[in-house]
Design an enzyme around this catalytic site. Structure first.
Site, PDB file in Angstrom:
ATOM      1  CG  ASP A  35      -1.986  -1.003   1.167  1.00  0.00           C
ATOM      2  OD1 ASP A  35      -2.052  -1.704   0.124  1.00  0.00           O
ATOM      3  OD2 ASP A  35      -2.752  -1.134   2.140  1.00  0.00           O
ATOM      4  CD  GLU A  37       6.722  -1.145  -3.034  1.00  0.00           C
ATOM      5  OE1 GLU A  37       7.477  -1.270  -4.005  1.00  0.00           O
ATOM      6  OE2 GLU A  37       6.200  -2.107  -2.422  1.00  0.00           O
ATOM      7  CG  ASP A  39      -0.976   5.033  -0.212  1.00  0.00           C
ATOM      8  OD1 ASP A  39      -1.868   4.779  -1.045  1.00  0.00           O
ATOM      9  OD2 ASP A  39      -1.060   4.721   0.987  1.00  0.00           O
ATOM     10  CD  GLU A 114     -24.140 -14.941 -15.822  1.00  0.00           C
ATOM     11  OE1 GLU A 114     -24.568 -13.896 -15.291  1.00  0.00           O
ATOM     12  OE2 GLU A 114     -23.955 -15.063 -17.031  1.00  0.00           O
ATOM     13  CE  LYS A 116     -32.128 -11.763  -9.646  1.00  0.00           C
ATOM     14  NZ  LYS A 116     -31.992 -10.474  -8.996  1.00  0.00           N
ATOM     15  CG  ASP A 118     -29.358  -8.535  -2.869  1.00  0.00           C
ATOM     16  OD1 ASP A 118     -29.963  -7.717  -3.589  1.00  0.00           O
ATOM     17  OD2 ASP A 118     -29.748  -8.868  -1.737  1.00  0.00           O
ATOM     18  NE  ARG A 137     -33.859  -2.826 -13.955  1.00  0.00           N
ATOM     19  CZ  ARG A 137     -35.166  -2.685 -13.787  1.00  0.00           C
ATOM     20  NH1 ARG A 137     -35.610  -1.827 -12.893  1.00  0.00           N
ATOM     21  NH2 ARG A 137     -36.015  -3.375 -14.502  1.00  0.00           N
ATOM     22  CD  GLU A 174     -26.937  -6.071  -9.267  1.00  0.00           C
ATOM     23  OE1 GLU A 174     -27.099  -5.910 -10.500  1.00  0.00           O
ATOM     24  OE2 GLU A 174     -27.870  -6.129  -8.460  1.00  0.00           O
ATOM     25  CE1 TYR A 226     -26.588  -7.757 -15.603  1.00  0.00           C
ATOM     26  CE2 TYR A 226     -25.732  -7.600 -13.366  1.00  0.00           C
ATOM     27  CZ  TYR A 226     -26.586  -7.154 -14.364  1.00  0.00           C
ATOM     28  OH  TYR A 226     -27.431  -6.114 -14.118  1.00  0.00           O
ATOM     29  CE  LYS A 313     -35.240 -12.655  -5.615  1.00  0.00           C
ATOM     30  NZ  LYS A 313     -35.600 -11.390  -6.138  1.00  0.00           N
ATOM     31  CB  CYS A 407     -41.885   1.048  32.522  1.00  0.00           C
ATOM     32  SG  CYS A 407     -40.546   1.869  31.642  1.00  0.00           S
ATOM     33  CB  CYS A 410     -40.010   4.996  34.836  1.00  0.00           C
ATOM     34  SG  CYS A 410     -41.528   4.609  33.967  1.00  0.00           S
ATOM     35  CB  CYS A 425     -43.806   2.958  29.651  1.00  0.00           C
ATOM     36  SG  CYS A 425     -43.590   4.083  31.039  1.00  0.00           S
ATOM     37  CB  CYS A 431     -40.722   6.975  31.177  1.00  0.00           C
ATOM     38  SG  CYS A 431     -39.905   5.468  30.664  1.00  0.00           S
TER      39      CYS A 431
END
Ligand code: IVH
Length: 671
Positions: A35, A37, A39, A114, A116, A118, A137, A174, A226, A313, A407, A410, A425, A431
């Protein structure tokens, strides 16, 4: 070579080195430098680009850190609409997909299976190897141009690799937030007292719509692809094109499989039903596609989705874990929520320790007992819920869970209103969590918008500085400075913000009071119908009910709110401090803009953008987000987007200023 040429060469080298490192790190997950190098190279590039702006390139890897320019998104019509997929939830239905396909394609074919993903779908356009546009979309026909934000996602190539990519094509994928990043983001939000994201999809979608791309750059978004479309793709098969796209620098998972029979497809589905838990991101099913473009076009499309693809699904993921104990939380309104403390368990990539038990009925219905093994599921909410019990493994001696009668905060006896699932309550004014909750609600963004973190409000309450909402307006700087969180400057800022809140319009003050069942919408309706707090206070239940959208439950609650002297005393004090307790005549609901569509753009001097939008609505107008032939007015502020101006000219739409809008409304009112 002159010096300038040398510099250009160095810049080019740095850019291609950083592109290569990005690809290795974000796409292949095989970094070849540290990291540190990385940066250093990035810093050198940024320094050179700053000193030699003539070598600016919008596709430079340095541009992935985003910009802080605030912008409205332009709407773009998709060249090919972004369709959805038909969903199936059973393996039988998946077999029917095969039966239907076979009827039309009378020859052997290949399925591609494939994951799916999310997340949030995105369509990227490339021309001559460069990313030119990224569009969400939207409604499928048109979406938002989020190119600046998408450019900050390091696994998306800005420039393609190799030289055999088509001159022009679209690739869809996605955008998602892997679990690790999601958890980190929510932890940061907890520490800043900000509302949590319910799931990685919401977080990804919220991030993509942020106006400030430099903030997007800080969120660890990823993108998996995809589908590719274009007129000059190398192959006439989906799978082969995707594999080729890998060479051009796109991230395509290796979890993709060519299958020759539906049984093989079912095997893939079954395999991932279990294995998905080990993925670093969420998937919600499996997509099955027919590989050949020729066969795809013979199968064609329904109005919404292709006939050559379907999505199986998964059911929501559940895990079994032990219920250790139950806490009863008291909310702002006094509602009691039972929360399960669980033996920590991994669910959907995050560790779950607590889950909602909803209410007493649900606990009784499921017969949930301490020490039971319970099923946990993640819904759309932030806290997962307990959805069932494995009674077979129940401890022989267990007893039904006893719901609390008093409660926990209280000690007041709980009540249960008719038709309500929750216990309450009733000790509203004594309270502590209810008092603190009301204070927090009062200062919140949509209410009085006094920038105060929840923890700070609690601190003010615990130090006896604030006992009811009117006390905010008596706070003095010296009192704040003596507290841990405050320095001179932050104390001044808070006092200024409290002072400023006196301008908040009446309907928001009404909402801020936290009258039970009076949410934002009801508060607006009441403000418009009655015009002032006095008129609302004096209205009978019958009068309140005569207003559209106000039912008996709301009317009774308003009535009993004003019957309590503590409340009316507090309102009296707030009035003395100068808060708005009647509707501003200039924005009283009118019809001046009835049937008119207005678009606002730029920054305004007298009102915020939100206020301008509200004024338009209050006067019967409609706010739209893109300029079209049907737009009636463009309300232009400072720094208006050139795209919108140009379009407004094109369609001959009148452009008016903030003052002109306000004049228009006043004039009509007077006449
Ligand atoms: S193909 C014509 N493949 O699911 C449809 N979509 O319900 C093209 N999605 O909006 C979509 N993973 O955002 C396809 N492997 C995958 C996918 C996938 C996730 C999303 C996509 C689409 C939605 C369709």
């Amino acid at each position: 070579m002159d010096q300038l040429q040398q510099i250009k060469q160095r810049i080019d080298r740095l850019r291609s080195a950083l592109d290569e490192h990005n690809h290795r790190y974000y796409v292949l997950s095989q970094p070849s430098v540290s990291d540190f190098e990385y940066d250093q190279l990035m810093q050198e590039l940024i320094n050179l680009e700053t000193r030699y702006p003539e070598f600016f390139d919008e596709n430079s890897p340095s541009q992935r850190i985003g910009s802080d320019i605030t912008k409205d998104f332009q709407q773009v019509v998709h060249k090919n609409p972004m369709l959805s997929l038909a969903n199936t939830y059973s393996l039988e239905e998946l077999k029917e997909f095969e039966t239907r396909a076979k009827k039309i394609v009378n020859e052997p074919y290949e399925y591609i299976c494939e994951l799916k993903y999310d997340g949030v779908s995105i369509s990227l356009s490339y021309r001559n190897g460069l990313l030119i546009r990224a569009v969400t979309r939207g409604d499928g026909e048109k979406g938002d141009d989020v190119t600046a934000n998408v450019k900050t996602i390091k696994s998306i190539p800005l420039k393609l690799r190799g030289n055999d990519y088509p001159d022009e094509f679209e690739i869809r994928g996605e955008i998602l937030l892997p679990h690790e990043g999601f958890q980190k983001m929510n932890e940061e939000r907890i520490s800043r007292d900000e509302p949590l994201f319910a799931n990685p999809r919401n977080a990804a979608s919220g991030t993509l719509k942020m106006q400030n791309s430099s903030l997007v750059a800080k969120r660890p978004l990823d993108c998996l692809f995809y589908s590719i479309t274009g007129n000059t793709l190398p192959y006439q098969q989906h799978f082969e094109n995707l594999m080729k796209a890998k060479d051009w620098g796109f991230k395509i998972t290796q979890h993709i499989k060519k299958c020759r029979s539906i049984d093989e497809v079912l095997g893939f589905v079954n395999e991932w039903e279990e294995k998905r838990k080990s993925l670093p991101f969420d998937i919600d099913g499996i997509v099955v596609k027919i590989n050949s473009f020729d066969q795809q076009s013979r199968l064609g499309y329904t109005a919404k989705s292709p006939r050559w693809a379907t999505a199986y699904k998964f059911k929501a993921e559940q895990v079994l874990t032990r219920l250790l104990s139950v806490d009863f939380q008291v909310g702002r309104t006094g509602a009691i929520t039972p929360v399960a403390n669980l033996e920590p368990v991994l669910l959907g990539g995050t560790t779950v320790k607590r889950a909602s038990l909803h209410n007493a009925d649900q606990i009784a219905l499921l017969d949930i007992r301490i020490n039971d093994l319970v099923y946990i599921e993640k819904g759309g909410e932030i806290i997962p819920k307990v959805v069932g019990v494995d009674k077979g493994k129940r401890d022989f001696h267990s007893k039904p869970l006893e719901y609390i009668t008093h409660c926990p905060e209280c000690g007041t006896k709980l009540i249960r209103l008719e038709g309500e699932a929750k216990h309450y309550c009733p000790n509203e004014s004594g309270c502590p969590p209810q008092i603190k909750g009301r204070l927090i609600h009062f200062v919140s963004r949509k209410a009085m918008d006094i920038g105060l973190a929840e923890a700070t409000v609690a601190q003010l309450y615990d130090h006896d500085l604030i006992k009811n909402v009117a006390d905010f307006y008596s706070l003095r700087k010296e009192q704040l400075i003596s507290l841990e969180r405050f320095a001179e400057k932050s104390a001044e800022n808070l006092i200024a913000s409290i002072e400023n809140s006196k301008k908040v319009p009446f309907h928001r003050v009404l909402y801020a009071l936290g009258i039970r069942y009076v949410g934002e919408t009801v508060a607006k309706t009441l403000a418009v119908e009655f015009g002032s707090i006095d008129a609302i206070e004096n209205a009978t239940v019958e009068k309140l009910i005569s207003v559209d959208e106000i039912g008996e439950r709301i009317a009774e609650s308003i009535n009993s709110y004003f019957a309590d002297h503590e409340n009316t005393d507090c309102i009296k004090r707030l009035k003395e401090h100068g808060l708005q307790f009647q509707i501003n005549k200039a924005v009283q609901k009118g019809t001046t803009l009835s049937g008119k569509s207005l678009i606002i753009s730029g920054v305004f001097s007298q009102h915020s953008r939100e206020e301008i939008k509200e004024i338009i609505e209050q006067n019967g107008g409609k706010n739209v987000s893109s300029v079209s032939g049907n737009t009636d007015f463009l309300v232009a502020g400072k720094n208006i987007g050139p795209g919108k101006l140009e379009k407004a000219h094109k369609y001959g739409i009148p452009i008016i200023s903030e003052e002109e809008l306000l004049d228009m409304i006043r004039e009509k009112k007077g006449s």
